[in-house]
Scaffold this active site. Structure first.
Site, mmCIF file in Angstrom:
data_model
loop_
_atom_site.group_PDB
_atom_site.id
_atom_site.type_symbol
_atom_site.label_atom_id
_atom_site.label_comp_id
_atom_site.label_asym_id
_atom_site.label_seq_id
_atom_site.Cartn_x
_atom_site.Cartn_y
_atom_site.Cartn_z
ATOM 1 N N HIS A 42 28.045 96.416 75.579
ATOM 2 C CA HIS A 42 29.115 96.748 76.526
ATOM 3 C C HIS A 42 29.816 95.507 77.080
ATOM 4 C CE1 HIS A 42 27.381 100.692 76.213
ATOM 5 N NE2 HIS A 42 26.254 100.315 76.785
ATOM 6 N N LYS A 92 0.346 87.995 54.993
ATOM 7 C CA LYS A 92 0.995 86.811 55.566
ATOM 8 C C LYS A 92 2.416 87.180 55.967
ATOM 9 C CE LYS A 92 -0.776 82.591 55.823
ATOM 10 N NZ LYS A 92 -2.121 82.424 56.409
ATOM 11 N N GLN A 101 28.695 106.948 67.009
ATOM 12 C CA GLN A 101 28.078 107.948 66.138
ATOM 13 C C GLN A 101 28.989 108.315 64.963
ATOM 14 O OE1 GLN A 101 27.894 107.902 69.489
ATOM 15 N NE2 GLN A 101 26.170 109.068 70.291
ATOM 16 N N ARG A 111 38.841 100.864 74.384
ATOM 17 C CA ARG A 111 37.763 100.012 74.880
ATOM 18 C C ARG A 111 37.437 98.945 73.846
ATOM 19 N NH1 ARG A 111 32.082 103.485 74.022
ATOM 20 N NH2 ARG A 111 32.418 103.836 71.805
ATOM 21 N N THR A 166 -5.181 85.667 53.257
ATOM 22 C CA THR A 166 -3.730 85.620 53.499
ATOM 23 C C THR A 166 -3.172 84.266 53.065
ATOM 24 O OG1 THR A 166 -3.815 84.826 55.791
ATOM 25 C CG2 THR A 166 -4.008 87.209 55.445
HETATM 26 O O1 LIG Z 1 30.127 105.483 71.222
HETATM 27 C C1 LIG Z 1 29.436 105.791 72.199
HETATM 28 N N1 LIG Z 1 28.442 106.713 72.051
HETATM 29 C C2 LIG Z 1 27.652 107.111 73.103
HETATM 30 O O2 LIG Z 1 26.735 107.956 72.932
HETATM 31 C C3 LIG Z 1 27.890 106.518 74.346
HETATM 32 N N2 LIG Z 1 27.306 106.668 75.569
HETATM 33 C C4 LIG Z 1 27.946 105.822 76.427
HETATM 34 O O3 LIG Z 1 27.664 105.659 77.642
HETATM 35 N N3 LIG Z 1 28.948 105.145 75.768
HETATM 36 C C5 LIG Z 1 28.924 105.562 74.476
HETATM 37 N N4 LIG Z 1 29.666 105.219 73.394
#
Ligand SMILES: O=c1[nH]c(=O)c2[nH]c(=O)[nH]c2[nH]1
Length: 295
Positions: free
Chosen positions: A256, A11, A228, A176, A58
Site C-alpha cells: 500500500h 543441505k 484478484q 490508485r 548433509t
Molecule cells: O485488490 C485488492 N483486493 C483486496 O482484496 C483488497 N482489500 C483491500 O483493502 N484492498 C484491496 N485491493
C-alpha cells in the site's frame, strides 16, 4: 507413545556459481544459484534409535551438488534439479524422494559502447528464477517459478464495490497505486522419468520468459479492478501458452501507498486528484493468493 509421522533432511543454502566459456567466441555465460536438497526414505531409525547407518551426511549432499554441477549443465534449472535428485535415488536404495529447490539469481550481461560484453554482468534486481522438484521412483514433479519481481504502476488500478459494513473504513477508489512482489509458479504435468525431463528442455526457458512477459504486460496494460482479477488473468494466459503445465499459482502482496493530507500546512492540496506525495507502507499489507488449474 510417539511416532515419527514425517521426516526429511538435507543441505540448505548451498550457493553455486558456474561459468561456461565459449572457446570459439571467448564469451562467458555465468549462473549463480542457491540449492536446497532434502531427502526422504527409510531414515526413521536415525531419528528414533540414533542409528546413523541410514544417514547420507548433509555434507556429502553439498559435495554432490557441486559434483553434479561440474558434470552436467546447470541450465535450465529444471534439468539440473532433476538430474541431481535422480542421482540420490540411483545411488541410495533406501532413499525414496529427493526434494530439490533452486533459486537462480540474475546476472545480466553488460552492454558497453553498444556491444554485449563477453565477461561482465550486473545484478538488475533481486528477482530469482525458481524450481521446486520432487523426484520419486514413480515420477518427477516439477514446479517452476519467479520470486521477487517487484513492480509498481502509478495509475490504472481501481478497487471498489467491496463489502461495506460497520467494519469498513477503506474508501472506494477508481485510481490508485498498485505495487507488488511477484511470486508465481507453474506446475508441469508429472514427468514419468528423467528422460522425459531431458526431452522437455526447450519448453522450460520459453515458459519462464512467457510467464515473465505475461506478468509484466498484464500488470502494465490492464485497467486492474483488483489484485484478484488481475492475477487470475495472468494465470489463464500462462496456462494457454504453456500447454505442458497443469496449474499456475500467484501470491501477491498488495504493497500500500497511502495518501497524505497536507491541508493543515498552508492549505496544501495533496489528496485525490492533487495527490503527488505518498507514504509507502511496510506493513500491514494485503496478501492475495490463487491457484488456477485446467478445467
Ligand atoms: O485488490 C485488492 N483486493 C483486496 O482484496 C483488497 N482489500 C483491500 O483493502 N484492498 C484491496 N485491493
Amino acid at each position: 507413545m510417539a511416532i515419527l509421522s514425517s521426516a526429511r533432511y538435507g543441505k540448505d543454502n548451498v550457493r553455486v556459481y558456474k561459468v561456461h566459456r565459449d572457446e570459439a567466441t571467448g564469451t562467458h555465460t555465468v549462473t549463480e544459484m542457491t540449492v536446497c536438497c532434502l531427502l526422504e526414505g527409510k531414515i526413521e531409525e536415525s531419528y528414533t534409535v540414533a542409528d546413523n547407518s541410514v544417514v547420507v551426511a548433509t555434507d556429502s549432499m553439498k559435495n554432490t551438488i557441486y559434483i553434479k554441477a561440474k558434470e552436467h549443465p546447470v541450465n535450465p534449472p529444471e534439468l539440473y534439479a532433476s538430474i541431481l535428485g535422480q542421482h540420490f535415488l540411483d545411488q541410495y536404495a533406501h532413499i525414496d524422494v529427493a526434494n530439490i529447490n533452486i533459486a537462480v539469481k540474475r546476472w545480466t550481461r553488460m552492454v558497453i559502447d553498444g556491444k554485449e560484453h563477453p565477461h561482465s554482468f550486473y545484478r538488475d534486481g533481486e528477482e530469482t528464477r525458481n524450481v521446486e522438484a520432487r523426484i520419486t521412483r514413480s515420477g518427477l514433479e516439477v514446479r517452476s517459478g519467479i520470486v521477487g519481481l517487484t513492480v509498481l504502476k502509478s495509475t490504472g488500478s481501481a478497487f471498489h464495490g467491496f463489502v461495506r459494513d460497520e467494519y469498513t473504513t477503506l474508501p472506494e477508489t477508481w485510481d490508485r497505486i498498485l505495487s507488488t512482489d511477484v511470486d508465481t509458479t507453474w506446475k508441469w504435468k508429472t514427468f514419468p522419468n528423467l528422460q522425459a525431463v531431458k526431452d522437455s528442455v526447450p519448453v522450460f526457458d520459453k515458459a519462464w520468459a512467457d510467464a515473465r512477459a505475461i506478468t509484466m504486460k498484464t500488470f502494465a496494460e490492464e485497467n486492474s479492478p483488483s489484485v484478484q482479477a488481475t492475477m487470475y488473468k495472468m494465470c489463464e494466459q500462462i496456462l494457454e501458452v504453456a500447454p505442458e503445465t497443469e496449474s499456475v499459482t500467484y501470491a501477491l502482496p498488495n504493497k500500500h501507498y497511502f495518501e497524505i493530507d497536507l491541508s493543515w500546512h498552508k492549505g496544501l492540496k495533496n489528496t485525490g486528484k492533487d495527490a503527488e506525495v505518498y507514504a509507502p507502507q511496510s506493513g500491514p499489507n494485503g496478501l492475495i493468493k490463487c491457484e488456477v488449474s485446467r478445467s
